[in-house]
Motif scaffolding. Structure first.
Motif, short mmCIF file in Angstrom:
data_model
loop_
_atom_site.label_atom_id
_atom_site.label_comp_id
_atom_site.label_asym_id
_atom_site.label_seq_id
_atom_site.Cartn_x
_atom_site.Cartn_y
_atom_site.Cartn_z
N PHE A 79 43.67 36.78 37.56
CA PHE A 79 44.76 36.89 39.52
C PHE A 79 45.91 36.31 39.49
O PHE A 79 46.72 36.86 39.83
CB PHE A 79 43.37 37.34 40.18
N VAL A 80 45.59 34.80 39.28
CA VAL A 80 47.07 34.51 40.05
C VAL A 80 48.39 34.73 39.28
O VAL A 80 48.89 34.54 39.07
CB VAL A 80 46.85 33.08 40.18
N THR B 7 48.83 37.69 37.31
CA THR B 7 49.31 38.95 37.10
C THR B 7 49.58 38.91 38.23
O THR B 7 50.85 39.51 38.38
CB THR B 7 47.63 39.97 37.52
N THR B 8 49.12 38.18 39.26
CA THR B 8 50.10 37.75 40.97
C THR B 8 51.34 37.31 40.99
O THR B 8 52.65 37.40 41.53
CB THR B 8 49.70 37.78 42.00
N GLU C 191 53.95 40.05 38.72
CA GLU C 191 54.30 40.88 39.93
C GLU C 191 55.42 40.22 40.56
O GLU C 191 56.88 40.68 40.70
CB GLU C 191 53.12 41.13 40.57
N THR D 186 50.76 44.71 33.96
CA THR D 186 51.42 44.91 35.82
C THR D 186 51.21 46.16 36.57
O THR D 186 51.16 47.11 35.29
CB THR D 186 52.49 43.93 35.86
N LEU E 43 45.57 32.99 49.28
CA LEU E 43 45.69 34.21 48.18
C LEU E 43 43.90 35.63 48.33
O LEU E 43 43.31 33.95 47.52
CB LEU E 43 46.35 33.74 47.17
N ARG F 146 41.73 36.45 47.13
CA ARG F 146 40.80 37.07 45.41
C ARG F 146 40.86 38.95 45.18
O ARG F 146 41.11 39.07 44.31
CB ARG F 146 39.55 36.65 44.93
N ASP G 57 44.34 43.65 45.99
CA ASP G 57 46.15 44.34 44.67
C ASP G 57 46.38 43.40 44.35
O ASP G 57 48.04 42.50 45.02
CB ASP G 57 46.26 44.91 44.67
N PRO G 58 46.70 42.50 42.98
CA PRO G 58 47.94 41.70 42.83
C PRO G 58 49.03 41.64 43.40
O PRO G 58 50.19 41.46 44.02
CB PRO G 58 47.84 41.28 41.45
N SER H 266 51.39 40.34 45.58
CA SER H 266 52.26 38.94 45.36
C SER H 266 53.54 38.97 46.08
O SER H 266 54.83 38.50 46.31
CB SER H 266 53.40 39.46 44.13
#
Length: 540
Positions: free
Chosen positions: A309-310, A312-313, A316, A343, A426, A428, A431-432, A436
């Motif tokens: 998750f982190v 990907t964020t 992005e 992404t 953030l 969890r 959506d990343p 973002s």
């Protein structure tokens, strides 16, 4: 007239030049030995106390630091502190506890396991501390609140002790609206809690926790009694009630409330010296201007889902230009990374290349000089677990935060950071690609203004925090009587409950009002009866 004026000025100058300065004499020929003991918990349990201990050493006292083998590293920067290795630590490194916490397991279920692990080497540590305190004639013990064995050793030898912590967790530093139990730290106060949440915490969770803790605590108590230590099932604060609680905190980071005389806020203490940037980091930061720094501390272990998750964020945010690079301290998470990340734009990233630092805008490092990175002007945001020490360092450097909390006080800290407009949490479950956007929003002028104001508070209080802490240590050293501090004991504790709370005065007042009212009513009634009788007599 001129001559008189000149003579007066000359006399004033001479008096100023010859003015004497007061010098303390209480230490002369009477220096003491102060020992600090801590084990688990990471740097937030060690470094700020060691800074105080180093100042105590510079004042001429002997200063010792007793800790486990892996934690001796914390003592190295302090030249006046003697570090003593008490042996290996059996705690969470080879245990699933931290992973369970990251997975969202309840603190009520984890806490019994944590207490058991903390007591693993109790007999060994007790013997070592008892022997060291006795042989080295220790005058005062500083005991981390996790280090119950330190308190027991000091108590056995009738040595005064100070309990050190970064949180106010006793009733003396609490209030009816403060959440300071370790199982109830989702929010710092009850201000924004629902009625159900407050009821559940007060009347259900608390008793559920005691029920789960009872078997663990009774076993530990039996082990203590086998060593000749009187042990009962009581709250720690009952044991510590005559000792000062030294707290590395300040209002603003913790909710304001009345604090009793046996607690002292000396925070935020942030070590004055720090490791500089490596040449590689210096070069990287010079080539970038909007860098996100990611660090989840020494204890938090993110899950694979968290890491995905982190990461990907972050990717992005990098693609959208919200940041132009990121540095990630992967101390506890190196094994949690996926093989690839896709992404929202459809770009597939080979994580192997990212971990090997083959991406020009990304640095993945097992260790970083966190303070130096945060202080660099190219660092724009700190993605953090929400530990108090990291929060202090980020705000001292004037950097907004994006929070990814795991356990303990981290959710509460993160809640406060968002409420005070210092950053965002953030989510969890979001959506990343949407999350973002927070990397852009965290640069908002209002957030930067809030951070600057909090930075001023932090720097003001941190400037003399070490000195204030050392003053408290010396106060206990030179003013305790049989390990206690009579001058800090409120007069109310020596009175009856009624007298201390003026209940007797209120009772007298109520009695007086009732008596006076009765007299008035009786007088009015008698007057009425007399008038009525007189009317009757007139009618006859």
């Amino acid at each position: 007239m001129k001559t008189s004026l000149i003579l007066s000025l000359a006399a004033l100058i001479c008096a100023t030049v010859n003015a004497l300065e007061l010098q303390p004499t209480f230490r002369e020929g009477n220096y003491k030995h102060v020992a600090f003991s801590a084990s688990a918990g990471g740097s937030s349990h060690h470094t700020w106390v060691l800074s105080i201990l180093d100042e105590v050493g510079q004042r001429g006292h002997r200063a010792s630091y007793l800790t486990t083998s892996t934690e001796t590293r914390f003592g190295r920067p302090y030249s006046t502190v003697e570090t003593v290795d008490i042996g290996s630590m059996v705690f969470y490194k080879n245990n699933t506890m931290m992973t369970d916490l990251a997975d969202g397991k309840s603190m009520i279920d984890i806490l019994p396991q944590m207490i058991s692990l903390l007591a693993t080497n109790y007999e060994r540590d007790y013997a070592i501390l008892l022997d060291y305190f006795k042989r080295n004639e220790v005058d005062l013990a500083l005991c981390d609140h996790f280090m119950e064995v330190c308190i027991d050793a000091a108590t056995t030898l009738n040595i005064p002790y100070i309990v050190t912590s970064s949180l106010e967790f006793t009733s003396e530093t609490g209030a009816s609206y403060i959440n300071n139990r370790i199982d109830a730290l989702q929010q710092p106060t009850t201000e924004f809690e629902t009625l159900y949440s407050r009821f559940h915490s007060k009347f259900i969770s608390q008793w559920k926790l005691l029920y789960k803790l009872y078997p663990v605590v009774t076993k530990i108590a039996a082990r203590k009694r086998a060593l000749g230590i009187p042990a009962k099932f009581v709250l720690p604060e009952e044991t510590w009630k005559h000792s000062i609680k030294l707290v590395n905190n300040v209002f603003g980071y913790t909710p304001a409330r009345s604090i009793g005389p046996m607690a002292e806020q000396v925070g935020p203490i942030i070590p004055k010296s720090y490791t500089p940037l490596t040449a590689n980091l210096e070069s990287y930061l010079t080539l970038h201007s909007k860098v996100a720094y990611i660090g989840f501390g020494q204890s938090a272990i993110p899950t694979k889902k968290d890491v995905l998750f982190v990461l990907t964020t972050l990717l992005e945010s990098l693609e959208r230009g919200y940041i132009d690079g990121f540095i990630w301290s992967i101390f506890n998470s190196a094994e949690m990374f996926p093989e690839t990340v896709v992404t929202n734009s459809g770009i597939t990233y080979a994580v192997h290349d990212i971990l090997n630092n083959n991406h020009p805008d990304i640095l993945m490092l097992s260790w970083v000089p966190q303070t130096a990175i945060l202080l660099h002007p190219s660092t724009s945001v700190f993605v953090s677990h929400g530990g108090l020490g990291s929060w202090y360092e980020s705000i001292y450097a004037g950097k907004p935060m994006l929070m990814f909390p795991f356990f303990g006080d981290q959710p509460s800290n993160s809640f406060t950071i968002e409420r005070q407009g210092l950053g965002y949490i953030l989510n969890r479950k979001a959506d990343p690609a949407q999350v973002s956007k927070l990397f852009m929003e965290v640069a908002d002028k209002e957030i930067i203004k809030n951070v600057k104001q909090m930075q001023a508070l932090t720097q003001i209080h941190s400037e003399h925090g070490i000195m204030r802490g050392a003053d408290v240590v010396e106060e206990v050293l030179y003013t305790n009587k049989g390990g206690r501090l009579p001058h800090r004991v409120p007069a109310g504790t020596r009175m009856s409950f009624m007298k201390a709370n003026n209940i007797d005065l209120y009772l007298i007042l109520v009695f007086g009002i009732v008596a006076a009212s009765s007299l008035v009513v009786t007088g009015v009634y008698k007057t009425y009866q007399r008038i009525k009788m007189q009317k009757k007599l007139k009618n006859l």
